[in-house]
Design a protein around this motif. Structure first.
Motif, mmCIF file in Angstrom:
data_model
loop_
_atom_site.group_PDB
_atom_site.id
_atom_site.type_symbol
_atom_site.label_atom_id
_atom_site.label_comp_id
_atom_site.label_asym_id
_atom_site.label_seq_id
_atom_site.Cartn_x
_atom_site.Cartn_y
_atom_site.Cartn_z
ATOM 1 N N TYR A 154 -38.155 -9.012 -38.209
ATOM 2 C CA TYR A 154 -39.232 -9.465 -37.342
ATOM 3 C C TYR A 154 -39.894 -10.727 -37.882
ATOM 4 C CZ TYR A 154 -42.558 -7.501 -40.717
ATOM 5 O OH TYR A 154 -43.281 -7.243 -41.856
ATOM 6 N N GLY A 155 -40.622 -11.382 -36.996
ATOM 7 C CA GLY A 155 -41.416 -12.543 -37.360
ATOM 8 C C GLY A 155 -42.880 -12.231 -37.138
ATOM 9 N N THR A 156 -43.477 -12.881 -36.134
ATOM 10 C CA THR A 156 -44.882 -12.645 -35.816
ATOM 11 C C THR A 156 -44.984 -11.683 -34.641
ATOM 12 O OG1 THR A 156 -45.468 -14.871 -36.556
ATOM 13 C CG2 THR A 156 -47.051 -13.719 -35.143
ATOM 14 N N VAL A 157 -45.680 -10.575 -34.824
ATOM 15 C CA VAL A 157 -45.909 -9.625 -33.741
ATOM 16 C C VAL A 157 -47.198 -10.025 -33.036
ATOM 17 C CG1 VAL A 157 -46.317 -7.223 -33.151
ATOM 18 C CG2 VAL A 157 -44.691 -7.810 -34.947
ATOM 19 N N LYS A 158 -47.126 -10.167 -31.728
ATOM 20 C CA LYS A 158 -48.235 -10.758 -30.969
ATOM 21 C C LYS A 158 -48.906 -9.725 -30.061
ATOM 22 C CE LYS A 158 -45.617 -15.124 -30.678
ATOM 23 N NZ LYS A 158 -44.283 -14.599 -31.047
ATOM 24 N N GLY A 159 -49.975 -10.172 -29.419
ATOM 25 C CA GLY A 159 -50.631 -9.377 -28.385
ATOM 26 C C GLY A 159 -51.533 -8.275 -28.898
ATOM 27 N N GLY A 160 -51.822 -8.266 -30.192
ATOM 28 C CA GLY A 160 -52.709 -7.237 -30.727
ATOM 29 C C GLY A 160 -51.990 -6.018 -31.267
ATOM 30 N N LEU A 161 -50.668 -6.006 -31.207
ATOM 31 C CA LEU A 161 -49.908 -4.916 -31.795
ATOM 32 C C LEU A 161 -49.455 -5.289 -33.204
ATOM 33 C CD1 LEU A 161 -47.673 -3.683 -28.815
ATOM 34 C CD2 LEU A 161 -49.964 -2.938 -29.498
ATOM 35 N N THR A 162 -48.967 -4.315 -33.930
ATOM 36 C CA THR A 162 -48.500 -4.533 -35.291
ATOM 37 C C THR A 162 -47.055 -4.073 -35.426
ATOM 38 O OG1 THR A 162 -49.162 -2.333 -36.080
ATOM 39 C CG2 THR A 162 -50.831 -4.089 -36.148
ATOM 40 N N ASP A 249 -41.496 -9.575 -28.954
ATOM 41 C CA ASP A 249 -42.570 -9.479 -29.948
ATOM 42 C C ASP A 249 -43.962 -9.548 -29.331
ATOM 43 O OD1 ASP A 249 -42.879 -12.138 -29.263
ATOM 44 O OD2 ASP A 249 -42.433 -12.936 -31.258
ATOM 45 N N ASN A 250 -44.040 -9.610 -27.980
ATOM 46 C CA ASN A 250 -45.337 -9.712 -27.311
ATOM 47 C C ASN A 250 -45.366 -8.805 -26.080
ATOM 48 O OD1 ASN A 250 -47.906 -10.502 -26.614
ATOM 49 N ND2 ASN A 250 -47.324 -12.550 -25.905
ATOM 50 N N ILE A 251 -45.160 -7.523 -26.288
ATOM 51 C CA ILE A 251 -45.151 -6.571 -25.175
ATOM 52 C C ILE A 251 -46.472 -6.554 -24.398
ATOM 53 C CG2 ILE A 251 -44.990 -4.115 -24.589
ATOM 54 C CD1 ILE A 251 -42.303 -5.269 -25.158
ATOM 55 N N PRO A 252 -47.649 -6.696 -25.029
ATOM 56 C CA PRO A 252 -48.892 -6.696 -24.242
ATOM 57 C C PRO A 252 -48.982 -7.825 -23.219
ATOM 58 C CG PRO A 252 -49.385 -6.187 -26.526
ATOM 59 C CD PRO A 252 -47.936 -6.619 -26.480
ATOM 60 N N SER A 253 -48.101 -8.829 -23.328
ATOM 61 C CA SER A 253 -48.115 -9.883 -22.306
ATOM 62 C C SER A 253 -47.749 -9.321 -20.937
ATOM 63 C CB SER A 253 -47.139 -11.002 -22.691
ATOM 64 O OG SER A 253 -45.797 -10.534 -22.671
ATOM 65 N N PHE A 254 -47.089 -8.154 -20.907
ATOM 66 C CA PHE A 254 -46.717 -7.529 -19.643
ATOM 67 C C PHE A 254 -47.845 -6.671 -19.077
ATOM 68 C CE2 PHE A 254 -42.781 -7.975 -22.137
ATOM 69 C CZ PHE A 254 -42.079 -8.816 -21.297
ATOM 70 N N THR A 255 -48.886 -6.437 -19.855
ATOM 71 C CA THR A 255 -49.989 -5.589 -19.407
ATOM 72 C C THR A 255 -51.296 -6.367 -19.356
ATOM 73 O OG1 THR A 255 -50.404 -4.823 -21.680
ATOM 74 C CG2 THR A 255 -48.875 -3.526 -20.343
ATOM 75 N N GLY A 256 -51.184 -7.662 -19.075
ATOM 76 C CA GLY A 256 -52.383 -8.484 -18.951
ATOM 77 C C GLY A 256 -53.126 -8.664 -20.252
ATOM 78 N N GLY A 257 -52.430 -8.516 -21.382
ATOM 79 C CA GLY A 257 -53.077 -8.666 -22.673
ATOM 80 C C GLY A 257 -53.742 -7.402 -23.182
ATOM 81 N N ASP A 258 -53.658 -6.312 -22.436
ATOM 82 C CA ASP A 258 -54.256 -5.041 -22.842
ATOM 83 C C ASP A 258 -53.358 -4.398 -23.897
ATOM 84 O OD1 ASP A 258 -54.978 -2.289 -23.036
ATOM 85 O OD2 ASP A 258 -55.914 -2.365 -21.064
ATOM 86 N N ALA A 259 -53.813 -4.370 -25.137
ATOM 87 C CA ALA A 259 -52.984 -3.861 -26.224
ATOM 88 C C ALA A 259 -52.764 -2.360 -26.117
ATOM 89 C CB ALA A 259 -53.625 -4.204 -27.569
ATOM 90 N N THR A 260 -53.758 -1.619 -25.609
ATOM 91 C CA THR A 260 -53.600 -0.170 -25.469
ATOM 92 C C THR A 260 -52.493 0.153 -24.477
ATOM 93 O OG1 THR A 260 -55.931 0.222 -25.993
ATOM 94 C CG2 THR A 260 -54.757 1.986 -24.851
ATOM 95 N N GLN A 261 -52.540 -0.504 -23.323
ATOM 96 C CA GLN A 261 -51.474 -0.303 -22.344
ATOM 97 C C GLN A 261 -50.163 -0.913 -22.830
ATOM 98 O OE1 GLN A 261 -51.734 1.621 -19.601
ATOM 99 N NE2 GLN A 261 -53.801 2.054 -20.388
ATOM 100 N N GLY A 262 -50.271 -1.990 -23.593
ATOM 101 C CA GLY A 262 -49.080 -2.602 -24.153
ATOM 102 C C GLY A 262 -48.354 -1.666 -25.103
#
Length: 590
Positions: A154-162, A249-262
């Motif tokens: 992995y590289g940089t994990v985005k969207g508020g997830l780890t 690496d940015n799954i929350p981008s599919f949920t409007g930036g919502d990390a919980t839903q992401g």
């Protein structure tokens, strides 16, 4: 799951040097020829369709050629800036089928099995897939982390997830699907010296479509490879592959930036995609099964890992008029309730050793070379059922969507939630017979399809189902919805070619909210499963008898299709007879 071994490097090198001048000349022409469809494609895109959807729609409308289609799929994954703008979708999608189909097309062409690609496009596909843009064949990202069962690059994990949330989701899926359920652990290639399943968390937007959730790939040596037999099963397989999974690496981008839903979207994505790793890991010898069998089953498996996720509701409803062997790719995820129904009826959902064993047995049967319907039928037989009975009962259950135990066995554990979610787009009847003496004439595709015909909600009457075609085998039940349950009256027998089956007397229960004739066509056609069987439904006076003698109760074993048919694919010109039990992007927005 059927895949050929990766292309020899010498052939890849040869492709990469073919007709470079032709590439420069021909590719702009290919892209420009799609310009006429831009208005149509753009309007489709405004309805939040994925890149995959837009390409497939253009192909189905014959706005682009088969060659353009496979080139555009490659661009969607590996070089998005070269894909014409009218095919830039906005919804998320899975890329496994696109990746697999591009590689398969190159392989088939190289082995002389098809003559599809011009030298220009073959060279361009080789450039895209070998060696650049092929994640999983090396550590593309700077970091590695190991869990009990996974090596994650992995590289940089985005969207508020780890990365810890990614690895936790992977281990949760492994624990359910492999440890608890005993679904086959995917095999590893000889180059996999770390002895763990390889996963790459990557910036898919860097070169491809950022709306890709991810994919499972078989064609990125040396980490992936054809292994033939999976050493993790007691059976001896012949078509198993070692694979690798790629995740955005940015799954929350599919949920409007919502990390919980992401995080929920991530867990559902991993649960779904790892099923494909398992499917590839046991294989599907030629001739391979249609994509619905792999994709809808993977969507069902999300429920086994995340029983409260309900992410698969987005795929509803199934395409009831489509044969199970000609199911369109655009709706191939939608039939997951059929696999869920099998799990719930024969042992229960989320139960190790319960309903999940139906799918485990199905996988083993397919890996042994059985066709899909036969494989599922044999899995049901060990539980005292059969596919004909199962499919008809499923057709009743999904039409009325009762919450179990109401109307058991015609119910789903979350029938109330599904009904509420889908209340704005309910299942529609195919026809209506409003009164005694009236009739409805319709048609139903062969090889396991469903029709629904509305009937009067009060009074006593007879129901006649006449098969007016020279084929088909129509099975029917009159089902009354009383609100708190179902009254199911089977129409005796099966109406074969030119035959009639009649329920001589039916009385609608007091307060019936709706009465529906549920018809399933369990007749099988080898060469043209899409051909319709015409029929007529007549409501008569109670006590009327048919002029034709009904056939006997249906056999518990589906009759094999003539000539061993019953598996069909949407894009026959594209890759000849070699098809995969694999993934194709859905139309989804999480």
């Amino acid at each position: 799951m059927r895949m050929l071994p990766p292309l020899p490097r010498r052939f890849v090198a040869a492709l990469a040097t073919l007709a470079l001048l032709a590439v420069l000349v021909a590719l702009p022409v290919l892209a420009q020829s799609a310009g006429a469809s831009s208005a149509t494609a753009s309007s489709a895109g405004s309805r939040s369709l994925s890149t995959q959807d837009l390409i497939e729609q253009a192909y189905s409308r014959r706005e682009i050629t088969a060659e353009q289609r496979v080139l555009y799929l490659a661009y969607a994954v590996y070089d998005f800036k070269k894909l014409p703008m009218q095919y830039h979708g906005t919804a998320g999608w899975y890329g496994t089928t696109a990746v697999t189909e591009v590689n398969r097309t190159l392989q088939n062409q190289g082995m002389g099995k098809v003559t599809l690609l011009s030298s220009a496009v073959a060279s361009e596909l080789a450039r895209l897939t070998h060696p650049q843009g092929t994640l999983c064949n090396k550590n593309d990202e700077p970091n590695n982390t190991d869990t009990a069962n996974f090596r994650v690059n992995y590289g940089t994990v985005k969207g508020g997830l780890t990365i810890e949330q990614y690895t936790a989701g992977l281990e949760k899926t492994f624990n359910v699907e492999v440890t608890q359920y005993g679904w086959p652990k995917p095999p590893f290639s000889a180059a996999n010296t770390f002895g763990k399943y390889p996963v790459q968390v990557a910036d898919l937007a860097a070169t491809g479509d950022g709306n890709l959730y991810g994919y499972v790939t078989t064609n990125n040596p040396p980490i992936t490879a054809f292994v033939g037999d999976n050493p993790n099963t007691p059976a001896t397989e012949t078509d198993a592959f070692a694979t690798c999974m790629v995740l955005n690496d940015n799954i929350p981008s599919f949920t409007g930036g919502d990390a919980t839903q992401g995080l929920k979207a991530l867990d559902n994505t991993v649960a779904h995609e790892f099923v494909h790793s398992i499917q590839f890991g046991v294989g599907d010898p030629d001739p391979a099964e249609a994509t619905m069998w792999s994709e809808s089953s993977a969507a069902y498996a999300e429920d086994e890992v995340e029983p409260n996720g309900h992410d698969n509701y987005q795929y509803l409803w199934p395409n009831f008029q489509q044969s199970l062997v000609t199911y369109p790719d655009a709706s191939k995820y939608s039939n997951w309730p059929m696999f869920r129904y099998g799990a719930e009826r024969f042992g229960g959902l989320n139960t190790p050793g319960g309903g999940e064993t139906v799918y485990k047995d199905f996988l083993a049967n397919v890996a042994a070379g059985q066709r899909a319907i036969t494989a599922y039928d044999n899995a049901l037989k060990t539980r005292g059922s059969n596919f004909n009975d199962f499919f008809h009962n499923f057709a009743i259950a999904i039409r009325f969507m009762k919450k179990c135990p109401t109307a058991n066995p015609y119910c789903f554990s979350d029938g109330d939630l599904i009904a509420a979610r889908m209340q704005s787009t309910p299942i529609q009847n195919d026809g209506e017979v409003a009164s005694v003496g009236a009739s409805y004439t319709g048609s139903i595709t062969d090889t396991y399809t469903i029709n629904y015909v509305g009937l009067p909600t009060s009074g006593a009457y007879s129901v006649e189902v006449a098969n007016t075609a020279a084929k088909g085998a129509l099975r029917a039940s009159v089902v009354a919805d009383t609100g708190d349950g179902l009254q199911v009256d089977a129409v005796p027998g099966v109406a074969g070619a030119g035959q009639t089956a009649t329920l001589a007397s039916f009385t609608a229960p007091a307060g019936a909210q709706r009465v529906i004739l549920v018809i399933t066509n369990q007749g099988k056609t080898s060469d043209d499963a899409a051909s319709p069987t015409s029929y007529r439904v007549t409501v008569g006076t109670a006590g009327e008898v048919p002029t034709a003698t009904p056939t006997a109760t249906p056999s518990v074993t589906p009759t094999p299709c003539p000539g061993g048919g019953c598996t069909y694919f949407a894009y026959l010109p594209l890759v000849g007879t070699n098809y995969n039990f694999h993934d194709l992007p859905p139309s989804l927005t999480r």
